[in-house]
Motif scaffolding. Structure first.
Motif, PDB file in Angstrom:
ATOM      1  N   ARG A 136       0.838  -1.205   0.000  1.00 10.62           N
ATOM      2  CA  ARG A 136       0.000   0.000   0.000  1.00 10.62           C
ATOM      3  C   ARG A 136       0.868   1.248   0.000  1.00 10.62           C
ATOM      4  O   ARG A 136       0.654   2.177  -0.787  1.00 10.62           O
ATOM      5  CB  ARG A 136      -0.906   0.021   1.241  1.00 10.62           C
ATOM      6  CG  ARG A 136      -1.860   1.221   1.271  1.00 10.62           C
ATOM      7  CD  ARG A 136      -2.271   1.594   2.669  1.00 10.62           C
ATOM      8  NE  ARG A 136      -1.149   2.106   3.447  1.00 10.62           N
ATOM      9  CZ  ARG A 136      -0.651   3.327   3.323  1.00 10.62           C
ATOM     10  NH1 ARG A 136      -1.157   4.179   2.440  1.00 10.62           N
ATOM     11  NH2 ARG A 136       0.370   3.712   4.060  1.00 10.62           N
ATOM     12  N   TYR A 137       1.875   1.279   0.871  1.00 11.32           N
ATOM     13  CA  TYR A 137       2.758   2.443   0.973  1.00 11.32           C
ATOM     14  C   TYR A 137       3.540   2.640  -0.319  1.00 11.32           C
ATOM     15  O   TYR A 137       3.681   3.764  -0.808  1.00 11.32           O
ATOM     16  CB  TYR A 137       3.719   2.258   2.143  1.00 11.32           C
ATOM     17  CG  TYR A 137       4.586   3.465   2.416  1.00 11.32           C
ATOM     18  CD1 TYR A 137       4.178   4.429   3.346  1.00 11.32           C
ATOM     19  CD2 TYR A 137       5.801   3.646   1.755  1.00 11.32           C
ATOM     20  CE1 TYR A 137       4.973   5.545   3.587  1.00 11.32           C
ATOM     21  CE2 TYR A 137       6.588   4.757   1.996  1.00 11.32           C
ATOM     22  CZ  TYR A 137       6.172   5.702   2.916  1.00 11.32           C
ATOM     23  OH  TYR A 137       6.952   6.813   3.150  1.00 11.32           O
ATOM     24  N   ALA A 140       1.257   4.027  -3.002  1.00 17.57           N
ATOM     25  CA  ALA A 140       0.873   5.403  -2.670  1.00 17.57           C
ATOM     26  C   ALA A 140       2.020   6.376  -2.882  1.00 17.57           C
ATOM     27  O   ALA A 140       1.800   7.577  -3.044  1.00 17.57           O
ATOM     28  CB  ALA A 140       0.394   5.479  -1.218  1.00 17.57           C
ATOM     29  N   HIS A 141       3.249   5.872  -2.884  1.00 12.11           N
ATOM     30  CA  HIS A 141       4.415   6.727  -3.067  1.00 12.11           C
ATOM     31  C   HIS A 141       5.111   6.443  -4.398  1.00 12.11           C
ATOM     32  O   HIS A 141       6.337   6.433  -4.508  1.00 12.11           O
ATOM     33  CB  HIS A 141       5.390   6.562  -1.894  1.00 12.11           C
ATOM     34  CG  HIS A 141       4.853   7.110  -0.606  1.00 12.11           C
ATOM     35  ND1 HIS A 141       3.905   6.442   0.152  1.00 12.11           N
ATOM     36  CD2 HIS A 141       5.080   8.294   0.034  1.00 12.11           C
ATOM     37  CE1 HIS A 141       3.592   7.179   1.207  1.00 12.11           C
ATOM     38  NE2 HIS A 141       4.285   8.287   1.154  1.00 12.11           N
ATOM     39  N   ASP A 142       4.277   6.243  -5.417  1.00 10.86           N
ATOM     40  CA  ASP A 142       4.756   6.164  -6.804  1.00 10.86           C
ATOM     41  C   ASP A 142       5.799   5.063  -7.006  1.00 10.86           C
ATOM     42  O   ASP A 142       6.793   5.241  -7.703  1.00 10.86           O
ATOM     43  CB  ASP A 142       5.315   7.526  -7.235  1.00 10.86           C
ATOM     44  CG  ASP A 142       5.392   7.670  -8.746  1.00 10.86           C
ATOM     45  OD1 ASP A 142       4.616   6.991  -9.437  1.00 10.86           O
ATOM     46  OD2 ASP A 142       6.222   8.462  -9.227  1.00 10.86           O
ATOM     47  N   THR A 148      10.240   2.942   0.518  1.00  5.19           N
ATOM     48  CA  THR A 148       9.413   1.964   1.222  1.00  5.19           C
ATOM     49  C   THR A 148      10.278   1.013   2.033  1.00  5.19           C
ATOM     50  O   THR A 148       9.939   0.636   3.159  1.00  5.19           O
ATOM     51  CB  THR A 148       8.563   1.172   0.215  1.00  5.19           C
ATOM     52  OG1 THR A 148       7.814   2.083  -0.600  1.00  5.19           O
ATOM     53  CG2 THR A 148       7.586   0.257   0.936  1.00  5.19           C
ATOM     54  N   ARG A 201      -7.341   1.655  -2.183  1.00  2.85           N
ATOM     55  CA  ARG A 201      -7.477   3.071  -1.800  1.00  2.85           C
ATOM     56  C   ARG A 201      -6.228   3.846  -2.182  1.00  2.85           C
ATOM     57  O   ARG A 201      -6.306   4.991  -2.646  1.00  2.85           O
ATOM     58  CB  ARG A 201      -7.750   3.199  -0.307  1.00  2.85           C
ATOM     59  CG  ARG A 201      -9.192   2.931   0.097  1.00  2.85           C
ATOM     60  CD  ARG A 201      -9.504   3.470   1.483  1.00  2.85           C
ATOM     61  NE  ARG A 201      -8.700   2.821   2.508  1.00  2.85           N
ATOM     62  CZ  ARG A 201      -9.060   1.719   3.144  1.00  2.85           C
ATOM     63  NH1 ARG A 201     -10.211   1.124   2.850  1.00  2.85           N
ATOM     64  NH2 ARG A 201      -8.296   1.185   4.068  1.00  2.85           N
ATOM     65  N   ALA A 202      -5.062   3.232  -1.979  1.00  5.72           N
ATOM     66  CA  ALA A 202      -3.804   3.889  -2.348  1.00  5.72           C
ATOM     67  C   ALA A 202      -3.728   4.062  -3.863  1.00  5.72           C
ATOM     68  O   ALA A 202      -3.296   5.109  -4.358  1.00  5.72           O
ATOM     69  CB  ALA A 202      -2.615   3.059  -1.848  1.00  5.72           C
ATOM     70  N   GLU A 203      -4.150   3.045  -4.609  1.00  7.43           N
ATOM     71  CA  GLU A 203      -4.132   3.144  -6.068  1.00  7.43           C
ATOM     72  C   GLU A 203      -5.073   4.243  -6.548  1.00  7.43           C
ATOM     73  O   GLU A 203      -4.754   5.001  -7.471  1.00  7.43           O
ATOM     74  CB  GLU A 203      -4.540   1.803  -6.683  1.00  7.43           C
ATOM     75  CG  GLU A 203      -3.517   0.697  -6.454  1.00  7.43           C
ATOM     76  CD  GLU A 203      -3.977  -0.641  -7.006  1.00  7.43           C
ATOM     77  OE1 GLU A 203      -5.208  -0.865  -7.069  1.00  7.43           O
ATOM     78  OE2 GLU A 203      -3.121  -1.454  -7.376  1.00  7.43           O
ATOM     79  N   LYS A 204      -6.247   4.331  -5.896  1.00  9.31           N
ATOM     80  CA  LYS A 204      -7.233   5.344  -6.278  1.00  9.31           C
ATOM     81  C   LYS A 204      -6.702   6.747  -6.017  1.00  9.31           C
ATOM     82  O   LYS A 204      -6.845   7.649  -6.849  1.00  9.31           O
ATOM     83  CB  LYS A 204      -8.531   5.127  -5.506  1.00  9.31           C
ATOM     84  CG  LYS A 204      -9.632   6.115  -5.875  1.00  9.31           C
ATOM     85  CD  LYS A 204     -10.893   5.856  -5.052  1.00  9.31           C
ATOM     86  CE  LYS A 204     -11.970   6.886  -5.382  1.00  9.31           C
ATOM     87  NZ  LYS A 204     -13.183   6.691  -4.562  1.00  9.31           N
ATOM     88  N   GLU A 205      -6.085   6.946  -4.857  1.00  7.30           N
ATOM     89  CA  GLU A 205      -5.537   8.259  -4.514  1.00  7.30           C
ATOM     90  C   GLU A 205      -4.456   8.674  -5.493  1.00  7.30           C
ATOM     91  O   GLU A 205      -4.382   9.838  -5.917  1.00  7.30           O
ATOM     92  CB  GLU A 205      -4.979   8.237  -3.085  1.00  7.30           C
ATOM     93  CG  GLU A 205      -6.058   8.137  -2.013  1.00  7.30           C
ATOM     94  CD  GLU A 205      -5.477   7.882  -0.636  1.00  7.30           C
ATOM     95  OE1 GLU A 205      -4.232   7.833  -0.510  1.00  7.30           O
ATOM     96  OE2 GLU A 205      -6.266   7.730   0.315  1.00  7.30           O
ATOM     97  N   GLN A 206      -3.595   7.734  -5.884  1.00  9.52           N
ATOM     98  CA  GLN A 206      -2.529   8.031  -6.835  1.00  9.52           C
ATOM     99  C   GLN A 206      -3.125   8.389  -8.190  1.00  9.52           C
ATOM    100  O   GLN A 206      -2.687   9.340  -8.850  1.00  9.52           O
ATOM    101  CB  GLN A 206      -1.600   6.819  -6.964  1.00  9.52           C
ATOM    102  CG  GLN A 206      -0.391   7.039  -7.852  1.00  9.52           C
ATOM    103  CD  GLN A 206       0.633   7.983  -7.250  1.00  9.52           C
ATOM    104  OE1 GLN A 206       0.559   8.296  -6.069  1.00  9.52           O
ATOM    105  NE2 GLN A 206       1.570   8.440  -8.047  1.00  9.52           N
TER     106      GLN A 206
END
Length: 225
Positions: A136-137, A140-142, A148, A201-206
């Protein structure tokens, strides 16, 4: 100079106006109350890496392999420092010059990514929940494997393996350390959904961040027309 942070949109707009011949570098510096060197760096970055450079978070990371390739290409006469920076997506000639100095001084060129620290190569055992959080991290951080790795105190290779396994096989692969799909009866639907939702959720935010930037870019390009 002003300490106000200049937004990505402001930088991109300024660069495009300059490239269209609608303003000068000095005028941009006065309008935004920044140094001329800053404006020149924005233009250089845009010409090297395109509009996406303004979407990048924090400091761009460079691998040891990339640094060595860039330095050796320059020393072999395969291009000017500007050419090499554009070829490898290096954000400033100052970085390349520093690597050249280190290389010529027989200093080790290390991969960047965690504030100058070396990338962790020693792995450790992780739980399923930890692997989910690591993936997830990372997403979320490309997909910054080095950051990571440092954040979660696992090896760079572990981060990469977990992320690739998830993207190829799905969340079940994080449960099965061999990277093969497990049958549904070995993971409850609730457990699976919780893990999937956390990463999704992380993929969606990115994706939303990238879409927002592209929307702004399209608006700027329409105004240019």
């Amino acid at each position: 100079m002003s300490k106000r942070k200049i937004s990505s949109n402001e930088k991109l707009t300024a660069v495009l106006r300059y490239l269209d011949g609608k303003t000068s570098q000095n005028q941009i510096a006065r309008d935004l109350n920044v140094s001329l060197a800053s404006v020149q760096q924005w233009i250089f970055n845009y010409e090297s890496m395109g509009a996406d450079v303004f979407l990048m978070k924090g400091t761009k990371k460079y691998t040891k392999v990339l640094k060595i390739q860039a330095v050796e290409d320059y020393l072999a006469g395969l291009g000017s420092q500007t050419d090499i920076c554009k070829k490898y997506g290096i954000r400033s000639k100052g970085k390349l010059q520093r690597w050249i100095k280190q290389y010529n001084g027989h200093e080790e060129l290390r991969s960047s990514g965690t504030g100058g620290s070396t990338i962790m190569t020693k792995g450790r055992k992780t739980t399923f929940d930890e692997r989910v959080e690591i993936v997830r991290y990372c997403i979320a951080h490309d997909h910054n494997y080095a950051e990571t790795s440092e954040k979660h105190q696992v090896s760079y290779q572990q981060v990469r393996n977990y992320t690739v396994k998830y993207e190829v096989y799905g969340v079940e692969a994080l449960r099965d350390n061999r990277g093969k799909r497990k049958s549904q009866d070995k993971m409850s639907e609730l457990e699976k959904l919780r893990a999937e939702n956390k990463i999704l959720r992380a993929e969606k935010e990115q994706a939303e961040m990238e879409a927002s930037f592209l929307k702004k870019l399209e608006g700027i390009e329409r105004r240019r027309d």
